[in-house]
Design an enzyme around this catalytic site. Sequence first.
Site, PDB file in Angstrom:
ATOM      1  N   CYS A  87      66.607 -49.975  -0.045  1.00  0.00           N
ATOM      2  CA  CYS A  87      66.075 -48.643   0.213  1.00  0.00           C
ATOM      3  C   CYS A  87      66.853 -47.510  -0.442  1.00  0.00           C
ATOM      4  O   CYS A  87      66.251 -46.628  -1.055  1.00  0.00           O
ATOM      5  CB  CYS A  87      65.923 -48.408   1.705  1.00  0.00           C
ATOM      6  SG  CYS A  87      67.431 -48.583   2.629  1.00  0.00           S
ATOM      7  N   HIS A 101      68.291 -41.534   4.215  1.00  0.00           N
ATOM      8  CA  HIS A 101      69.153 -42.618   3.722  1.00  0.00           C
ATOM      9  C   HIS A 101      69.664 -42.380   2.301  1.00  0.00           C
ATOM     10  O   HIS A 101      69.796 -43.309   1.507  1.00  0.00           O
ATOM     11  CB  HIS A 101      68.457 -43.965   3.817  1.00  0.00           C
ATOM     12  CG  HIS A 101      69.409 -45.078   4.115  1.00  0.00           C
ATOM     13  ND1 HIS A 101      69.025 -46.356   4.399  1.00  0.00           N
ATOM     14  CD2 HIS A 101      70.777 -45.083   4.169  1.00  0.00           C
ATOM     15  CE1 HIS A 101      70.078 -47.117   4.624  1.00  0.00           C
ATOM     16  NE2 HIS A 101      71.156 -46.357   4.500  1.00  0.00           N
TER      17      HIS A 101
END
Length: 399
Positions: free
Chosen positions: A86, A142
């Site tokens: 990710c 993130h």
Amino acid sequence: MGRREGVPPPPPPLPLPPLCLLLCLPFCPPRLAAARPPAPHLVLVLADDLGWGDVGWHGSAIRTPRLDALGAGGVRLERYYTQPLCTPSRSQLLSGRYQIHTGLQHQIIWPCQPSCVPLDEKLLPELLKEAGYMTHMVGKWHLGMYRKECLPTRRGFDTYFGYLLGSEDYYSHDRCVLIKAKNVTRCALDFRDGEEVATAFKNMYSTNLFTERAIDLIASHKTEKPLFLYLAFQSVHEPLEVPEEYMRPYSSIKDVKRRHYAGMVTLMDEAVGNLTDALKRYGLWDNTVLVFSTDNGGQTLAGGNNWPLRGRKWTLWEGGVRGVGFVASPLLKQKGVESHALIHISDWLPTLVHLAGGHTNGTKPLDGFDVWKAISEGRPSPRVELLHNIDPMFVDDFP
């Protein structure tokens, strides 16, 4: 022949009266430049760990009717690639640059790790703000948070609502970390509204919360400025949690992880449907480009399925890097087709900035390409190759 003597010259012609001039003007109008159409609203929806074999149009038994319909009415991207994790995927999505250029090629940004997308990188929301957009982010960031300058609201987003890390509990919104040196696990709330800790959302499922906030932003978008909405779902990443009613249709699935995962996919499918319904209800859809993408392949150790592709999240096999994606929009010149043009997640920055009428001045050299004509018109992709990664430290610790 000359004029005869004694004959006076003819009088000069009389000037046209103003009315005659006005009557002539409509018949010889000046050539005007064509007016540029209004900049489209841009909606970017990112799923987390959605596998190639987990959507209806790839033959899955999991019900995804809203995603199926959007893709069928738009352009499905069948040669679309992401990164296997990710943080690298999200960094390339927002920077348009390979992760080897930003120092984010090795795994993810872990809790308490002093790292973020380098602050001298100009990101997609910053470029769209320069083009006159209102910019909103909902969901999973993130991309670093060890200093305030790394936060979404300091990197181009007008508003932010969501998680700064990943793997939070879907209901409590806590992120738990094992501290190996002390052999203890610590948990803390990872939920922000802007830059403030959001404490009022306990026991509320994150996918529903994120969708509700996104719909609120659409409903309140009354400005003449175009909208950029980046909705990064936590779904369908671990932990495998979903309301019971979404698992009931999959009671025949024996594997508990797969059964939970199937319910999570179906709830996310419903959420994307609710989002597009809101765009239509509030009058934005006819001038909207919606991009749907996963951030990487499915995690087969946590319910995901990438069949018939080999591999899973964390790997550089096709199952780790070949992504589910489509574009849906009334503005597409071709609709209801599959695209087999080579497209990479880093291509969204130059593509969306071009659609916005903006420019990429001020960015570092981009690795992404403007692929709008390849998507909308079926032309060949300007991309002929892509880099998966260069990481001498990479070790796959999973079986």
